[in-house]
Enzyme design. Sequence first.
Site, mmCIF file in Angstrom:
data_model
loop_
_atom_site.group_PDB
_atom_site.id
_atom_site.type_symbol
_atom_site.label_atom_id
_atom_site.label_comp_id
_atom_site.label_asym_id
_atom_site.label_seq_id
_atom_site.Cartn_x
_atom_site.Cartn_y
_atom_site.Cartn_z
ATOM 1 N N CYS A 1 -3.453 13.931 71.475
ATOM 2 C CA CYS A 1 -3.148 12.792 72.329
ATOM 3 C C CYS A 1 -3.396 13.164 73.784
ATOM 4 O O CYS A 1 -2.850 14.138 74.291
ATOM 5 C CB CYS A 1 -1.708 12.339 72.127
ATOM 6 S SG CYS A 1 -1.279 10.957 73.191
ATOM 7 N N CYS B 1 3.496 8.325 71.101
ATOM 8 C CA CYS B 1 3.545 7.414 72.248
ATOM 9 C C CYS B 1 2.729 6.144 72.061
ATOM 10 O O CYS B 1 2.795 5.231 72.873
ATOM 11 C CB CYS B 1 3.116 8.144 73.523
ATOM 12 S SG CYS B 1 1.340 8.477 73.573
ATOM 13 N N CYS C 1 0.213 11.989 75.871
ATOM 14 C CA CYS C 1 1.467 12.754 75.843
ATOM 15 C C CYS C 1 1.273 14.198 75.404
ATOM 16 O O CYS C 1 2.217 14.989 75.413
ATOM 17 C CB CYS C 1 2.502 12.060 74.968
ATOM 18 S SG CYS C 1 2.193 12.240 73.204
ATOM 19 N N ASP D 1 -4.066 13.585 59.265
ATOM 20 C CA ASP D 1 -3.462 12.795 58.192
ATOM 21 C C ASP D 1 -1.955 12.633 58.378
ATOM 22 O O ASP D 1 -1.386 11.587 58.074
ATOM 23 C CB ASP D 1 -3.745 13.429 56.824
ATOM 24 C CG ASP D 1 -5.228 13.457 56.496
ATOM 25 O OD1 ASP D 1 -5.988 12.671 57.117
ATOM 26 O OD2 ASP D 1 -5.642 14.256 55.637
ATOM 27 N N CYS E 1 -1.522 7.408 68.476
ATOM 28 C CA CYS E 1 -0.636 8.563 68.600
ATOM 29 C C CYS E 1 0.712 8.148 68.020
ATOM 30 O O CYS E 1 1.275 7.133 68.421
ATOM 31 C CB CYS E 1 -0.479 8.969 70.057
ATOM 32 S SG CYS E 1 0.842 10.177 70.294
ATOM 33 N N ASP F 1 -0.417 8.533 53.688
ATOM 34 C CA ASP F 1 -1.823 8.372 54.039
ATOM 35 C C ASP F 1 -2.661 8.859 52.868
ATOM 36 O O ASP F 1 -2.370 9.882 52.274
ATOM 37 C CB ASP F 1 -2.118 9.196 55.299
ATOM 38 C CG ASP F 1 -3.586 9.132 55.689
ATOM 39 O OD1 ASP F 1 -4.032 8.050 56.070
ATOM 40 O OD2 ASP F 1 -4.273 10.167 55.595
ATOM 41 N N GLU G 1 -0.786 3.087 52.796
ATOM 42 C CA GLU G 1 -2.028 2.540 53.312
ATOM 43 C C GLU G 1 -2.697 1.683 52.235
ATOM 44 O O GLU G 1 -2.733 2.058 51.081
ATOM 45 C CB GLU G 1 -2.932 3.723 53.670
ATOM 46 C CG GLU G 1 -4.103 3.389 54.514
ATOM 47 C CD GLU G 1 -4.981 4.605 54.760
ATOM 48 O OE1 GLU G 1 -4.701 5.692 54.207
ATOM 49 O OE2 GLU G 1 -5.937 4.460 55.504
HETATM 50 ZN ZN ZN Z 1 0.869 10.447 72.527
#
Ligand code: ZN
Length: 372
Positions: A338, A322, A341, A348, A319, A182, A266
């Site tokens: 998140c 998940c 989860c 980053d 995320c 990133d 990226e």
């Molecule tokens: Zn998650």
Amino acid sequence: MTTLKAYKYRIYPTKTQKVLLNKTFGCVRVVWNHLVEVFNQFDRNQIEQLQPLTSTQLRQKFEWMREVSAAALQQKEIDFKTFKKAYFSNSRKNKIGRPSFKNRDSRQSYRLPNQKFTVNEKTIRLEKIGTVKLVLDRAVPVGCKLLSVTVSKNKCGQFFASVLVECITIQKPKTGNRIGLDIGLKMFLTGSDGFTIENPKFFRENQAEFKQAQRHLSRKKKGSVRYKKAKLRVAKIYNYLVNQRQHFIQTKTTELINCYDFIGIEDLSVAGMLKNHNLAKSIADAAFSEFYRTLSYKAVWYGKEVVKVDRWFPSSKLCSDCGWKHDNLTLSDRVFECLACGLKQDRDLNASKNILQEALRVSSAIRTPSEG
Ligand SMILES: [Zn+2]
């Protein structure tokens, strides 16, 4: 392993040089068309075949041909020989057609062998044409052998020089490691496994010095001794900055290529780069595109893979555990939390993990089944 690579640059000939370049295109065309004409007159019932004039003989015959590079004409003869060999070769699966005549609407180009040209950061020297201004957007890597240059003109009247080089490469040992990267302003790069590259301090330090020198220069009277002195100082600092940046990029890309077999990265918005008026940011961006370019060619050389992830891919918002999307994430949120989860991690780092996953997906999608 040796790899052939072409580096194409826009060149800016002067008016006189343009005339001479156009003449060269024309003369090369005359050589080619003469060879085609004789080739077409081949008669299997004749014992004695018509022989084409060599480019040297053509030059003796036509005075106007002596103005242009002899090497360019000889190169065209070599090209024709190569063509003939391919034409008569039985091993070639795809038979090629008969040679055709070239006219003004055909591709305008000619080639020179390596002894007949030299390139540096700002100019290219072509036989008979002289020194032509050039924009070196990506330099030929050190250690590559220059083979030839093809000078061409497109339909818009723009001139180009495409330099063909041969590089010797040795594949680096595989490590089995993969990483997603990133890009940031604070951290130059954040890796999905915790590997980071900090933004080098000298970028900022030298920028301040550079800005000051520029201000200094702007206050001097143009053409004065002080002005010249100040100008030289600006140029020197700039040069120093570029060299340091180059050193930083070379070291870090080698480190990455040594450690990882697969690198997901990226994409950088080019449009955003052009709009940027902030010096610090624009220098960092320039450093990044140079970084990406260097990383990519080293990957090719050393048998590693670099995959760019689309810049619209929401790497910061997903995320990495998940896949839940955090639509309300703002730039100031340094930690990704998140709500699905419960994952909580550095913004980053989370983004770089998503980049790795996405890059792996893109990579397997572009690979054809036969390549496994
Ligand atoms: Zn998650």
